[in-house]
Every structure is written in structure tokens, then in C-alpha cells.
Design a protein around this motif. Sequence first.
Motif, PDB file in Angstrom:
ATOM      1  N   LEU A 149     -10.398 -13.966   2.532  1.00 34.84           N
ATOM      2  CA  LEU A 149     -11.154 -12.772   2.145  1.00 34.84           C
ATOM      3  C   LEU A 149     -10.246 -11.703   1.558  1.00 34.84           C
ATOM      4  O   LEU A 149     -10.580 -11.075   0.534  1.00 34.84           O
ATOM      5  N   ALA A 150      -9.085 -11.482   2.175  1.00 37.01           N
ATOM      6  CA  ALA A 150      -8.150 -10.495   1.638  1.00 37.01           C
ATOM      7  C   ALA A 150      -7.650 -10.906   0.257  1.00 37.01           C
ATOM      8  O   ALA A 150      -7.534 -10.066  -0.649  1.00 37.01           O
ATOM      9  N   GLY A 151      -7.365 -12.193   0.071  1.00 38.42           N
ATOM     10  CA  GLY A 151      -6.925 -12.654  -1.241  1.00 38.42           C
ATOM     11  C   GLY A 151      -7.984 -12.468  -2.310  1.00 38.42           C
ATOM     12  O   GLY A 151      -7.678 -12.051  -3.437  1.00 38.42           O
ATOM     13  N   LEU A 152      -9.232 -12.750  -1.990  1.00 40.93           N
ATOM     14  CA  LEU A 152     -10.301 -12.575  -2.972  1.00 40.93           C
ATOM     15  C   LEU A 152     -10.467 -11.104  -3.356  1.00 40.93           C
ATOM     16  O   LEU A 152     -10.650 -10.771  -4.540  1.00 40.93           O
ATOM     17  N   GLY A 228       0.808  -7.621   1.415  1.00 39.15           N
ATOM     18  CA  GLY A 228      -0.554  -7.184   1.137  1.00 39.15           C
ATOM     19  C   GLY A 228      -0.819  -5.766   1.611  1.00 39.15           C
ATOM     20  O   GLY A 228      -1.465  -4.972   0.912  1.00 39.15           O
ATOM     21  N   ILE A 229      -0.311  -5.406   2.791  1.00 40.25           N
ATOM     22  CA  ILE A 229      -0.538  -4.056   3.313  1.00 40.25           C
ATOM     23  C   ILE A 229       0.169  -3.017   2.439  1.00 40.25           C
ATOM     24  O   ILE A 229      -0.387  -1.955   2.129  1.00 40.25           O
ATOM     25  N   VAL A 230       1.396  -3.305   2.015  1.00 45.75           N
ATOM     26  CA  VAL A 230       2.131  -2.356   1.169  1.00 45.75           C
ATOM     27  C   VAL A 230       1.470  -2.223  -0.195  1.00 45.75           C
ATOM     28  O   VAL A 230       1.366  -1.118  -0.752  1.00 45.75           O
ATOM     29  N   VAL A 231       1.006  -3.317  -0.758  1.00 41.78           N
ATOM     30  CA  VAL A 231       0.335  -3.253  -2.059  1.00 41.78           C
ATOM     31  C   VAL A 231      -0.969  -2.456  -1.966  1.00 41.78           C
ATOM     32  O   VAL A 231      -1.314  -1.709  -2.884  1.00 41.78           O
ATOM     33  N   THR A 232      -1.700  -2.595  -0.872  1.00 42.86           N
ATOM     34  CA  THR A 232      -2.909  -1.781  -0.716  1.00 42.86           C
ATOM     35  C   THR A 232      -2.567  -0.294  -0.664  1.00 42.86           C
ATOM     36  O   THR A 232      -3.307   0.540  -1.193  1.00 42.86           O
ATOM     37  N   GLY A 233      -1.444   0.052  -0.034  1.00 49.47           N
ATOM     38  CA  GLY A 233      -1.013   1.446  -0.054  1.00 49.47           C
ATOM     39  C   GLY A 233      -0.705   1.926  -1.457  1.00 49.47           C
ATOM     40  O   GLY A 233      -1.057   3.057  -1.839  1.00 49.47           O
ATOM     41  N   LEU A 234      -0.056   1.082  -2.266  1.00 54.15           N
ATOM     42  CA  LEU A 234       0.220   1.450  -3.659  1.00 54.15           C
ATOM     43  C   LEU A 234      -1.070   1.596  -4.450  1.00 54.15           C
ATOM     44  O   LEU A 234      -1.201   2.502  -5.297  1.00 54.15           O
ATOM     45  N   VAL A 262     -10.079   1.754  -3.393  1.00 56.36           N
ATOM     46  CA  VAL A 262      -9.771   2.355  -2.099  1.00 56.36           C
ATOM     47  C   VAL A 262     -10.513   1.620  -0.977  1.00 56.36           C
ATOM     48  O   VAL A 262      -9.939   1.317   0.077  1.00 56.36           O
ATOM     49  N   GLY A 263     -11.795   1.311  -1.188  1.00 57.37           N
ATOM     50  CA  GLY A 263     -12.549   0.576  -0.173  1.00 57.37           C
ATOM     51  C   GLY A 263     -11.993  -0.811   0.067  1.00 57.37           C
ATOM     52  O   GLY A 263     -11.861  -1.253   1.226  1.00 57.37           O
ATOM     53  N   ALA A 264     -11.672  -1.522  -1.016  1.00 54.89           N
ATOM     54  CA  ALA A 264     -11.099  -2.861  -0.863  1.00 54.89           C
ATOM     55  C   ALA A 264      -9.740  -2.810  -0.178  1.00 54.89           C
ATOM     56  O   ALA A 264      -9.408  -3.681   0.638  1.00 54.89           O
ATOM     57  N   ALA A 265      -8.941  -1.785  -0.487  1.00 55.71           N
ATOM     58  CA  ALA A 265      -7.630  -1.654   0.156  1.00 55.71           C
ATOM     59  C   ALA A 265      -7.775  -1.442   1.660  1.00 55.71           C
ATOM     60  O   ALA A 265      -7.003  -1.996   2.451  1.00 55.71           O
ATOM     61  N   LEU A 266      -8.772  -0.657   2.062  1.00 58.45           N
ATOM     62  CA  LEU A 266      -8.993  -0.441   3.488  1.00 58.45           C
ATOM     63  C   LEU A 266      -9.391  -1.746   4.181  1.00 58.45           C
ATOM     64  O   LEU A 266      -8.872  -2.072   5.266  1.00 58.45           O
ATOM     65  N   VAL A 267     -10.283  -2.513   3.575  1.00 55.18           N
ATOM     66  CA  VAL A 267     -10.718  -3.779   4.177  1.00 55.18           C
ATOM     67  C   VAL A 267      -9.551  -4.770   4.254  1.00 55.18           C
ATOM     68  O   VAL A 267      -9.356  -5.445   5.273  1.00 55.18           O
ATOM     69  N   VAL A 268      -8.762  -4.858   3.182  1.00 53.58           N
ATOM     70  CA  VAL A 268      -7.625  -5.781   3.181  1.00 53.58           C
ATOM     71  C   VAL A 268      -6.611  -5.400   4.253  1.00 53.58           C
ATOM     72  O   VAL A 268      -6.059  -6.269   4.949  1.00 53.58           O
ATOM     73  N   THR A 269      -6.384  -4.110   4.423  1.00 54.99           N
ATOM     74  CA  THR A 269      -5.447  -3.670   5.453  1.00 54.99           C
ATOM     75  C   THR A 269      -5.925  -4.072   6.847  1.00 54.99           C
ATOM     76  O   THR A 269      -5.147  -4.562   7.673  1.00 54.99           O
ATOM     77  N   LEU A 270      -7.219  -3.890   7.100  1.00 50.12           N
ATOM     78  CA  LEU A 270      -7.762  -4.275   8.401  1.00 50.12           C
ATOM     79  C   LEU A 270      -7.679  -5.785   8.622  1.00 50.12           C
ATOM     80  O   LEU A 270      -7.488  -6.251   9.751  1.00 50.12           O
ATOM     81  N   LEU A 271      -7.809  -6.562   7.550  1.00 52.39           N
ATOM     82  CA  LEU A 271      -7.738  -8.014   7.677  1.00 52.39           C
ATOM     83  C   LEU A 271      -6.319  -8.510   7.909  1.00 52.39           C
ATOM     84  O   LEU A 271      -6.110  -9.530   8.580  1.00 52.39           O
ATOM     85  N   LEU A 272      -5.344  -7.814   7.352  1.00 53.92           N
ATOM     86  CA  LEU A 272      -3.963  -8.298   7.408  1.00 53.92           C
ATOM     87  C   LEU A 272      -3.146  -7.679   8.521  1.00 53.92           C
ATOM     88  O   LEU A 272      -2.053  -8.185   8.822  1.00 53.92           O
TER      89      LEU A 272
END
Length: 353
Positions: A149-152, A228-234, A262-272
Motif C-alpha cells: 500500500l505504501a509503495g502504491l 520512505g519516511i524521509v521521502v514523505t517528509g520531503l 500531504v495526505g498520502a505522505a501521512l498514510v505512508v508514514t503511518l504504514l512504515l
Amino acid sequence: MRQAYRLGGVICAVLAVAEAVWLGQDLTQFRVDGAVRVWSGLGVPVGGAPLVTSTVDLLLLGLYAAAAVAALRPGGVGVLGAAAVVTLVVRTPAAYLLAPASGGSPPGLQGALLVTAGGQVLGALVLLFVVRRTGEDAPAPPRPAAGVLAGLLLFVVALITGILEFSRQSDPAAAPPPGYFWRTAVGGHLVDSQLGAPYEWLVWATAGLAAAAGFAAFSRAPFSRPLGIVVTGLLVMTAVPVIGTSRIDAPGADDFAAAFTVGAALVVTLLLVPGDLAAVGVPSGDPFAEAEIPAAADNLSMPLYEQTAVLPVFGAYGQGPPGPYGQATPGPYEQEPPGPSAEPRAAYLQDPT
């Protein structure tokens, strides 16, 4: 290996101090409200010159501080690697642009900024060496469903960013002049800060990092969690100026894309984000330790022959290992000793009278 971790922690601490110095200068010169307005895209400095820092520098400061702390534990090697990759992406263009074209030493502020950007690029290369030396301590990959899910989501963000940039370049109503894209990518236009990368470079580099992090999460690579977490921050930091300048009454495609990012970054962070210590490379211990070690510790005051009760045995106490067809063989305390005393003892056991 411990020396490599210490080297990585020291490098990250030095890079964090350098970022804190430049951020503190902007906050002192323009005050907190003025610097925040410029970082969010709501204002420009007096005279039109950009600030030294931008929202990306806020991310780098937090990233270096987290990497310096993470270097104290083996599982933190992933944070060191993510810090190195992001630094190389966002600071290599700045080091190139700040270098004087005619050679020689740059004057004043430009020279100090060149030393900072060049030092960050060099420090990132050393961090990659540290990661290579300590690669066996890589953190655990994400769970299969979370990784997919995070990759998608990261793939979708990268795709949306690329489509918007292609449409902007091919828009006939606002066709850019010849060579505009290349000049923008190498720093001819739209540099948001004196330490920042050109706009087009930053956009495409962020999209490329999102695609790479998405592929890593999808394939459950060892370093996919911290990357993934660092890229979501960027992604969030680059979307802040777009959201800050958006019009509520007439939002555009860029505004919707920034909000989705921003929404996708928050979800990816929670997943990873790892949920336990074992997920970041720290062993959780022997699962039998709670059952055996406390019992042995509590019985230390007992005689030696009684302390053997905490050792594993076959079946009930005093029985030997299972024999053929599931039958238990006599234990060591039930076997008759050899010799002439065996028959009288057997007769006594059969008829005690």
C-alpha cells in the motif's frame, strides 16, 4: 563497526549544527513571522533576494538530528542511509551553483554557503561508506500489506508530479521560452533559497525519490522504512509553499496535487513506522527467557539438586524419553540396579506382605 556508527553520528551532528546556524540567522534577520511567511510562500524578503534557507532546510535539520541519535543503536543505519541520499539530491545542485564559474575563492556569504553545501555533499558520501560498512544491521522490512500500500501511494504521488510538470511545460497558453527548462533545472530561474536547489530539479528529484521509495516499499527492501519516511517528509516540505499560496475560492490542479501529496505522505508514514523494537533491527530477546530465567533466579537459594527442576524434561518428572509406539521408558529413578538385590526388591514391590 562501532567506530563506523560513531563516525556517522558525529557527521550528522556537525551537519545539524551547520543547518541550525543558517536557520538561526534567517530567524534573527527576518524574525520568526517573517521567515515563516517566506518559507510558506506568503511573502518575499525586502529587495527580492531569497533567504538562505527554505522548508527543505527544516527537514534536513530534523533528519540530521534524528540520524545522530539513531547512530547510537545498530538499527539506525537506515536513517543514516536515508539522510545521505536526500542530502546528495538536494545539495549537489547548490554546491554546483555556488561555485564560481571563473575559479578562485568566492567572496563573503557565497563562500560560506559553498563550504556548507560542499561539506554536506562530502558528509553524505562518508555516510554512504558508513552504511556500506554496517549494512548487515539493516532494519527489518515493512509488513507485506503495508509495504504494498505504501509503495502504491508513493508511485501515485510520483506519477501525479510528473504529469503536472509535463502539462505545465506543454501548455500552449504559457509556453516557456526555448531552453527555459534546462536553465531552470541548472539554476537559471526560480531558486527558492540560496542553499536550495532549482525548482525543476527539486520537483523532478522529489518525484524520482518517491518512485524509488515506492519500489523499495513494494519489494520490501531492508531500507524501505527509513527511506520512505524521509521521502514523505520531503514531499510535505515541498508541498507547503503550494498549499500556502493556494486560493480557497478557486483551487487549481497544483493545489489538489499538493493536498493529496500531504495526505498520502501521512498514510505512508503511518504504514512504515515500525511498531516494535524488532522491526528496526533490535532483537527482542529469547522468547523462553521469561519462562526459564526468572524461575532459575528465584530458586538460587534452593539446594543444587532441587534447582534442576527448571531444566526441560521428557514428559512427567522422572520419566525417560518416549519409546517405540509412544510408550514411555522407565526413568532413571525407576530402573532396577543390576545385581542380586534386584529379585528380592521386585518381589517386595509385587507383594509387600
